[in-house]
Motif scaffolding. Sequence first.
Motif, PDB file in Angstrom:
ATOM      1  N   GLU A  95      47.599 -23.601  40.621  1.00  0.00           N
ATOM      2  CA  GLU A  95      46.587 -24.438  41.264  1.00  0.00           C
ATOM      3  C   GLU A  95      47.130 -25.822  41.630  1.00  0.00           C
ATOM      4  O   GLU A  95      46.615 -26.487  42.514  1.00  0.00           O
ATOM      5  N   LEU A  96      48.216 -26.259  40.976  1.00  0.00           N
ATOM      6  CA  LEU A  96      48.728 -27.610  41.185  1.00  0.00           C
ATOM      7  C   LEU A  96      49.589 -27.762  42.426  1.00  0.00           C
ATOM      8  O   LEU A  96      49.687 -28.843  43.000  1.00  0.00           O
ATOM      9  N   GLY A  97      50.231 -26.703  42.844  1.00  0.00           N
ATOM     10  CA  GLY A  97      51.093 -26.786  44.019  1.00  0.00           C
ATOM     11  C   GLY A  97      52.242 -27.752  43.795  1.00  0.00           C
ATOM     12  O   GLY A  97      52.995 -27.659  42.831  1.00  0.00           O
ATOM     13  N   ALA A  98      52.352 -28.750  44.676  1.00  0.00           N
ATOM     14  CA  ALA A  98      53.469 -29.707  44.626  1.00  0.00           C
ATOM     15  C   ALA A  98      53.380 -30.680  43.457  1.00  0.00           C
ATOM     16  O   ALA A  98      54.324 -31.423  43.198  1.00  0.00           O
ATOM     17  N   SER A 128      37.837 -41.578  39.832  1.00  0.00           N
ATOM     18  CA  SER A 128      37.129 -40.378  40.312  1.00  0.00           C
ATOM     19  C   SER A 128      36.525 -40.610  41.695  1.00  0.00           C
ATOM     20  O   SER A 128      36.548 -39.721  42.549  1.00  0.00           O
ATOM     21  N   ARG A 129      35.976 -41.783  41.908  1.00  0.00           N
ATOM     22  CA  ARG A 129      35.414 -42.101  43.236  1.00  0.00           C
ATOM     23  C   ARG A 129      36.519 -42.191  44.282  1.00  0.00           C
ATOM     24  O   ARG A 129      36.348 -41.770  45.427  1.00  0.00           O
ATOM     25  N   HIS A 130      37.664 -42.734  43.851  1.00  0.00           N
ATOM     26  CA  HIS A 130      38.791 -42.902  44.784  1.00  0.00           C
ATOM     27  C   HIS A 130      39.421 -41.562  45.160  1.00  0.00           C
ATOM     28  O   HIS A 130      39.671 -41.300  46.344  1.00  0.00           O
ATOM     29  N   LEU A 131      39.663 -40.702  44.188  1.00  0.00           N
ATOM     30  CA  LEU A 131      40.357 -39.440  44.441  1.00  0.00           C
ATOM     31  C   LEU A 131      39.431 -38.344  44.975  1.00  0.00           C
ATOM     32  O   LEU A 131      39.878 -37.453  45.713  1.00  0.00           O
ATOM     33  N   GLY A 132      38.152 -38.380  44.570  1.00  0.00           N
ATOM     34  CA  GLY A 132      37.252 -37.291  44.947  1.00  0.00           C
ATOM     35  C   GLY A 132      37.405 -36.120  43.988  1.00  0.00           C
ATOM     36  O   GLY A 132      38.387 -36.036  43.244  1.00  0.00           O
ATOM     37  N   PRO A 133      36.430 -35.184  43.996  1.00  0.00           N
ATOM     38  CA  PRO A 133      36.436 -34.087  43.019  1.00  0.00           C
ATOM     39  C   PRO A 133      37.716 -33.253  42.995  1.00  0.00           C
ATOM     40  O   PRO A 133      38.205 -32.894  41.924  1.00  0.00           O
ATOM     41  N   GLU A 134      38.292 -32.926  44.156  1.00  0.00           N
ATOM     42  CA  GLU A 134      39.448 -32.031  44.168  1.00  0.00           C
ATOM     43  C   GLU A 134      40.681 -32.676  43.555  1.00  0.00           C
ATOM     44  O   GLU A 134      41.310 -32.113  42.651  1.00  0.00           O
ATOM     45  N   ARG A 135      41.052 -33.873  44.019  1.00  0.00           N
ATOM     46  CA  ARG A 135      42.252 -34.528  43.498  1.00  0.00           C
ATOM     47  C   ARG A 135      42.043 -35.020  42.064  1.00  0.00           C
ATOM     48  O   ARG A 135      42.968 -34.995  41.244  1.00  0.00           O
ATOM     49  N   PHE A 136      40.815 -35.458  41.749  1.00  0.00           N
ATOM     50  CA  PHE A 136      40.514 -35.852  40.372  1.00  0.00           C
ATOM     51  C   PHE A 136      40.601 -34.643  39.460  1.00  0.00           C
ATOM     52  O   PHE A 136      41.049 -34.737  38.313  1.00  0.00           O
ATOM     53  N   GLY A 137      40.201 -33.488  39.974  1.00  0.00           N
ATOM     54  CA  GLY A 137      40.316 -32.243  39.220  1.00  0.00           C
ATOM     55  C   GLY A 137      41.764 -31.882  38.951  1.00  0.00           C
ATOM     56  O   GLY A 137      42.106 -31.417  37.853  1.00  0.00           O
ATOM     57  N   GLN A 138      42.646 -32.086  39.930  1.00  0.00           N
ATOM     58  CA  GLN A 138      44.071 -31.804  39.729  1.00  0.00           C
ATOM     59  C   GLN A 138      44.662 -32.688  38.635  1.00  0.00           C
ATOM     60  O   GLN A 138      45.438 -32.226  37.791  1.00  0.00           O
ATOM     61  N   LEU A 139      44.290 -33.977  38.662  1.00  0.00           N
ATOM     62  CA  LEU A 139      44.788 -34.909  37.649  1.00  0.00           C
ATOM     63  C   LEU A 139      44.343 -34.475  36.248  1.00  0.00           C
ATOM     64  O   LEU A 139      45.141 -34.462  35.302  1.00  0.00           O
ATOM     65  N   ASN A 140      43.084 -34.090  36.119  1.00  0.00           N
ATOM     66  CA  ASN A 140      42.568 -33.657  34.816  1.00  0.00           C
ATOM     67  C   ASN A 140      43.145 -32.314  34.398  1.00  0.00           C
ATOM     68  O   ASN A 140      43.288 -32.044  33.197  1.00  0.00           O
TER      69      ASN A 140
END
Length: 454
Positions: free
Chosen positions: A119-122, A42-54
């Motif tokens: 919301e996921l795009g690519a 979560s610290r590495h990806l940040g809220p936006e990318r961590f949100g996409q993963l979840n």
Amino acid sequence: MFSLAKLTNNPASFGAIKNAAWLIGEKILSMLLVLVVSILISRHLGPERFGQLNYIIAIVSLVAPLSSLGLNAIITREVVNAPEKQDEIMSTALVLRLLTGCFSVLLLYIASMLGFFTELGALDWGIIALSAVNIFTALHVIDFWFQAKVQSKSIVKVRFLAILCSSIVKSLLVWFDADTAAFVWATAFEFLLISFLYLLIYYYRQQRFSLMKVNWQYGMNLIGQSKWLVLSGISAVIYVKIDQVMLAEMVSSSEVGIYAVAGRLSEVWYFFPTAVVASFFPSLLKKKAQDEAVYKAQLQRLNDALVLGAVAVALPVTFLADWLIVLLYGVEYQAAGVILSLHIWAGIFAFMRALLNKWLLAEHLLLFSLVTQGIGAVVNVLLNYLLIPELHGVGAAIATIISSAFACYIALFFHHSTRPMAIIMTKSLFMFTRVFTWKPVRSSKRTSDKEGIG
């Protein structure tokens, strides 16, 4: 009142506690490991990318009940009741779950092609990849064979090994500054590894799957028994995971990342009731057949213990939520503090739900599993729709608490068949009032003997 001594006064219960101890011990270690790795990611990806993963994981979770076919507890029950047919039971269950797993992939592929996951795009390919790998979780039927044998020591070792290997891989990805796609593949690797290790330990115990042992008529009978569990499982996942999907579509991926952090810290405790109840389930089934009074007394004590455990977790987390979030995840996720302080209280109902699920199975009331979970799903979707636009993650947390209360407790009062468990839960929720009114529960057999003598 709850008493541990009452639960340990016979060999069967003591064996269940030993089995639960292994399950809980493994889950505590796994919880800490997963939590540390989740913090790093979560610290590495940040809220936006961590949100996409979840978001990807949440979407795949929505079809997981189709893959499991609701057979989990039924497999345990069938192996306990007919150990001489265990090869037929296990082989049939495995094939059925493999077939429905393939259907789940097709379902998500069609949804993806129709543009449902905008919301996921690519990264929309991640949903198909994870759902395809999810087919192999059909091998998790092995876990329920070990539960039926009350021999979880071996299975917890291999499960922890899989989580350890997966955690090392994910930590290395953080170290090498990997992107979101790499963590999707790492999650897929974890699914595959744990399924392979389950198969390995099952074969090590001289057990085998065989197509020759598949009984399609028996399989249709299993599906007939589990159809309500499948639908209730889908409803359960909806009211547990739909909040993240709706947050992504109605707000942003960043909001999902913040909410997922709070949800992870809140739901990480849910292993406890699952492990305890899974270990006591075979013993409860035997008690039900032998002595109804003792069976009901054990249900009450077990539910008391679950409520106490949930409150013991919720109280400190409520007061330390803001501090915990900033300490563990950083200021980027500070908004998750208030969400966590609310979301953690849904655990009381989640803890009781673990026992309720088994009770419905033991009492042959599987239809009510669907009814209660369905009520929870409807309430959650409606409340999310109303609350998320204004309150965002906080609204989703409030919706989770209320919908959990409906699904796991309030709905039980609506029908006379489920009201006995509603009464047990009410006694647990207000157990402090029973301190001065508690009386020991006597065996119905002893009581009838005394009455006969008189």
